[in-house]
Design a protein around this motif. Structure first.
Motif, PDB file in Angstrom:
ATOM      1  N   ILE A 423       0.641  -1.366   0.030  1.00  0.00           N
ATOM      2  CA  ILE A 423       0.014   0.196   0.058  1.00  0.00           C
ATOM      3  C   ILE A 423       0.817   1.219  -0.085  1.00  0.00           C
ATOM      4  O   ILE A 423       0.565   2.299  -0.778  1.00  0.00           O
ATOM      5  N   MET A 424       1.844   1.244   0.817  1.00  0.00           N
ATOM      6  CA  MET A 424       2.810   2.364   0.893  1.00  0.00           C
ATOM      7  C   MET A 424       3.376   2.772  -0.447  1.00  0.00           C
ATOM      8  O   MET A 424       3.616   3.852  -0.842  1.00  0.00           O
ATOM      9  N   VAL A 425       4.020   1.655  -0.892  1.00  0.00           N
ATOM     10  CA  VAL A 425       4.741   1.756  -2.374  1.00  0.00           C
ATOM     11  C   VAL A 425       3.717   2.359  -3.531  1.00  0.00           C
ATOM     12  O   VAL A 425       4.037   3.216  -4.174  1.00  0.00           O
ATOM     13  N   LEU A 426       2.349   1.621  -3.349  1.00  0.00           N
ATOM     14  CA  LEU A 426       1.395   2.357  -4.190  1.00  0.00           C
ATOM     15  C   LEU A 426       1.082   3.638  -4.217  1.00  0.00           C
ATOM     16  O   LEU A 426       1.040   4.764  -5.080  1.00  0.00           O
ATOM     17  N   LEU A 427       0.957   4.167  -2.741  1.00  0.00           N
ATOM     18  CA  LEU A 427       0.947   5.597  -2.643  1.00  0.00           C
ATOM     19  C   LEU A 427       1.976   6.375  -2.937  1.00  0.00           C
ATOM     20  O   LEU A 427       1.796   7.598  -3.770  1.00  0.00           O
ATOM     21  N   LEU A 428       3.286   5.920  -2.889  1.00  0.00           N
ATOM     22  CA  LEU A 428       4.477   6.596  -3.329  1.00  0.00           C
ATOM     23  C   LEU A 428       4.501   6.827  -4.654  1.00  0.00           C
ATOM     24  O   LEU A 428       4.728   7.841  -5.224  1.00  0.00           O
ATOM     25  N   ILE A 429       4.280   5.625  -5.403  1.00  0.00           N
ATOM     26  CA  ILE A 429       4.273   5.773  -6.820  1.00  0.00           C
ATOM     27  C   ILE A 429       3.100   6.741  -7.482  1.00  0.00           C
ATOM     28  O   ILE A 429       3.311   7.481  -8.326  1.00  0.00           O
ATOM     29  N   LEU A 430       1.974   6.722  -6.626  1.00  0.00           N
ATOM     30  CA  LEU A 430       0.833   7.946  -7.242  1.00  0.00           C
ATOM     31  C   LEU A 430       1.436   9.245  -6.804  1.00  0.00           C
ATOM     32  O   LEU A 430       1.038  10.171  -7.710  1.00  0.00           O
ATOM     33  N   VAL A 431       1.774   9.488  -5.976  1.00  0.00           N
ATOM     34  CA  VAL A 431       2.545  10.827  -5.387  1.00  0.00           C
ATOM     35  C   VAL A 431       3.756  11.190  -6.471  1.00  0.00           C
ATOM     36  O   VAL A 431       3.600  12.391  -7.154  1.00  0.00           O
ATOM     37  N   VAL A 432       4.662  10.317  -6.723  1.00  0.00           N
ATOM     38  CA  VAL A 432       5.765  10.629  -7.601  1.00  0.00           C
ATOM     39  C   VAL A 432       5.059  10.935  -8.980  1.00  0.00           C
ATOM     40  O   VAL A 432       5.680  11.680  -9.702  1.00  0.00           O
TER      41      VAL A 432
END
Length: 636
Positions: A423-432
């Motif tokens: 979940i954290m990686v997905l959020l990071l990818i979305l933000v980036v």
């Protein structure tokens, strides 16, 4: 336990404290009195010559920013011990001596760099690098590359500077040496400032500042604050600019870092100069110069001298302006500082022009142009180097991040933990991704805007240039006193068009000066009875606008206007009111005998206005009989 054993244990404890507090590079301006005391203790009581020589060099590093005059003496003491002992030492002692020798040579090079003696500094750095490479001392190698890069940067050789800074960055990342990483990021960021890529520069400085805060690196933070202040100054955000300069000044004064106190004073002086607070500007410039001269920090003295010279020229004090600028040119020439030579030559050219020494003024002007060319001829190479450097740095970060994530994944045993990480990686990818998208859109807009401006400049009528040169040639044949002034006016026009207009904003005064000189050169070829009026209502003060907005109207008036009949005229009116400018050009249209490609410049202007001033401009063009009127209203 006998006395000898107890003595050795105490000695090694002192050595350990000294070595831990010591440093490979002179990068931390925060003088640690406890570390200095420990090193002095080692020098007094240690019987091991490798420890004593190392202590001398580490002490020179600690005292560099507060007592620079002691560095060479301390390093020479270490080198003296090494020369006496290295021939009869063991292999282990020889290695220790060689590493200490490399550090001593590097520190001596830094002193000569500070004095502006670049060739001598480069000689010491090169000797230090050879020893460090032979001993495979990664941190010593990175330090030498960094310092050699700084020499090439001061000489305007950006390609070689970047090559050396990248080598430093790669080594320090591999070794986890944070101070080396921050120094390289700061210097690469300064190069991006010169290229006017302020977003990338700010990104690098913020990365550097984050590491510096983690390390409590006072000197590094001072540099970052000064550098970020420069960015906000270029962007015209004066409150933020002053805020960061004052942060830098506070830390520099608190830590006793005189060099950075001087730098902060100079930066604050530049800010007040731009605000036309000349008394304050002179006050801070003189304080900066006084400190630098006391420190014999010749490297930065020409910057301050140039700033003072330019300010006195603006005030009309020609004698003082000439004195400071000539001193700046002399020092800059001795050091081979391309940028400072260019600035000094530009001011001297304007001084001599005012004094009527047109030949000498032209000579200095050509020197200024030559130095500018040497800085910008490698433009394409610089951009390639920048792109490669950014890609290389980001690839390394991605590789390190990927390795870390793999190790964490192997250690995780529970499904819940895997889901959390996912979940954290997905959020990071979305933000980036969102950040990349927004950044890409902004860059595309900037590129489009730059292309529009470049296209506008390319539309300038070549007949204007050819006719002007022919007219100047005729003046020269007649030995007219107007010829030198005409050459300088044409040169100023071309410099504004090709160099000054690269800025996002220019002073309205410069745009007005450009139009005035354009008109004067056009008057060389047309009848003297043509009535040309250029009226200005209001004060331009420090108003800034996008470059090349007003000139298309004027060019069209001369290109398509009727200038042969008796009642021919061109009326140009600029009204400056708070928050708005109103620019109007009126002329008699020439009867068209054939189809032309007129209006390209004005159509191009319309596109630029929609990008730069959306909803804040009104552009109108109308005909009334044989009269043509172009009008631009701009909200500031």
């Amino acid at each position: 336990m006998n006395y000898s054993t107890l003595y050795r244990i105490c000695l090694y404890i002192v050595l350990l404290i000294g070595f831990v507090l010591g440093g490979k590079q002179i990068t931390n301006g925060q003088t640690n009195q406890q570390a200095i005391d420990s090193l002095n203790t080692i020098i007094k009581i240690a019987q091991d010559d490798t420890a004593v020589s190392r202590a001398y060099v580490d002490l020179s590093s600690k005292l560099f920013r507060s007592h620079t005059d002691t560095v060479i003496t301390l390093c020479n003491k270490a080198l003296g011990i090494i020369e006496l002992r290295i021939g009869s030492s063991s292999d282990k002692e020889t290695t220790a001596f060689l590493l200490t020798k490399a550090n001593a040579l590097n520190n001596i090079g830094l002193v000569y760099y500070q004095k502006g003696e670049m060739d001598t500094a480069l000689n010491f750095y090169t000797k230090s690098l050879a020893i460090s490479e032979d001993q495979d001392d990664k941190l010593g190698i990175s330090s030498c590359y960094h310092n050699i890069g700084s020499i090439f940067k001061s000489r305007g050789d950006i390609k070689k500077a970047l090559e050396n800074y990248h080598k430093t960055l790669n080594i320090c990342q591999d070794e986890g040496y944070k101070q080396g990483i921050t120094s390289a990021l700061n210097n690469i960021g300064l190069i991006y400032i010169k290229q006017r890529d302020y977003n990338t520069a700010l990104e690098l400085f913020n990365k550097s500042m984050k590491l510096q805060e983690e390390m409590n690196d006072t000197w590094g933070l001072i540099n970052s604050f000064n550098n970020i202040g420069l960015i906000y100054g270029n962007l015209g955000e004066e409150e933020k600019e002053l805020e960061y300069y004052e942060k830098a000044l506070f830390l520099a004064e608190e830590s006793g870092d005189k060099q950075n106190v001087a730098r902060a004073y100079n930066n604050i002086g530049r800010l007040y100069r731009d605000q036309e607070k000349r008394a304050k500007a002179i006050y801070y410039f003189e304080k900066s110069l006084e400190i630098l001269q006391d420190l014999e920090y010749n490297l930065s003295i020409p910057f301050v001298l140039n700033n003072i010279g330019a300010l006195y020229l603006y005030e009309g004090d020609i004698d003082k302006a000439q004195d400071y600028s000539e001193r700046a040119l002399l020092l800059s020439t001795e050091m081979g500082s391309t940028e400072n030579i260019s600035q000094a030559a530009e001011v001297l050219s304007k001084i001599l022009e005012q004094q009527g020494s047109y030949d000498k003024a032209l000579e200095y002007h050509m020197l200024h142009v030559q130095m500018q060319d040497s800085l910008f001829n490698e433009e394409n190479t610089k951009k390639i180097m920048q792109l490669e450097a950014k890609m290389e740095y980001e690839n390394k970060l991605r590789e390190k991040k990927s390795e870390l994530e793999k190790k964490q994944a192997v250690q995780e045993e529970r499904l819940k933990r895997y889901l959390y990480i996912g979940i954290m990686v997905l959020l990071l990818i979305l933000v980036v991704s969102a950040g990349v998208f927004l950044g890409l859109r902004q860059r595309l807009n900037n590129q489009k805007l730059g292309a529009e401006l470049s296209f506008l400049k390319s539309q300038i009528n070549p007949h204007f240039l050819f006719n002007t040169l022919n007219n100047i040639y005729a003046l020269v044949l007649k030995k007219s006193t107007d010829a030198p002034n005409a050459v300088l006016m044409l040169s100023d026009i071309m410099r504004y068009m090709l160099h000054d207009s690269n800025h996002h904003r220019v002073l309205l005064e410069k745009e007005i000066d450009y139009i005035s000189k354009f008109i004067k050169l056009q008057q060389l070829r047309i009848k003297k009875d043509v009535n040309i009026e250029f009226n200005i209502q209001g004060e331009p003060n420090k108003i800034k606008i996008a470059p090349m907005l007003l000139i298309p109207f004027v060019e069209n008036a001369f290109k398509h206007g009727e200038l042969q009949q008796k009642d021919a005229y061109i009326k140009i009116q600029l009204d400056i009111i708070p928050g708005e400018i109103d620019f109007l050009v009126e002329n008699i249209l020439r009867e068209k005998k054939e189809k032309t490609t007129s209006g390209i410049g004005l159509d191009n202007l319309k596109k630029r206005l929609s990008l730069i001033y959306p909803g804040k401009h009104k552009l109108s063009r109308r005909k009334s009989g044989t009269t043509y009127i172009g009008n631009l209203k701009l909200q500031l």
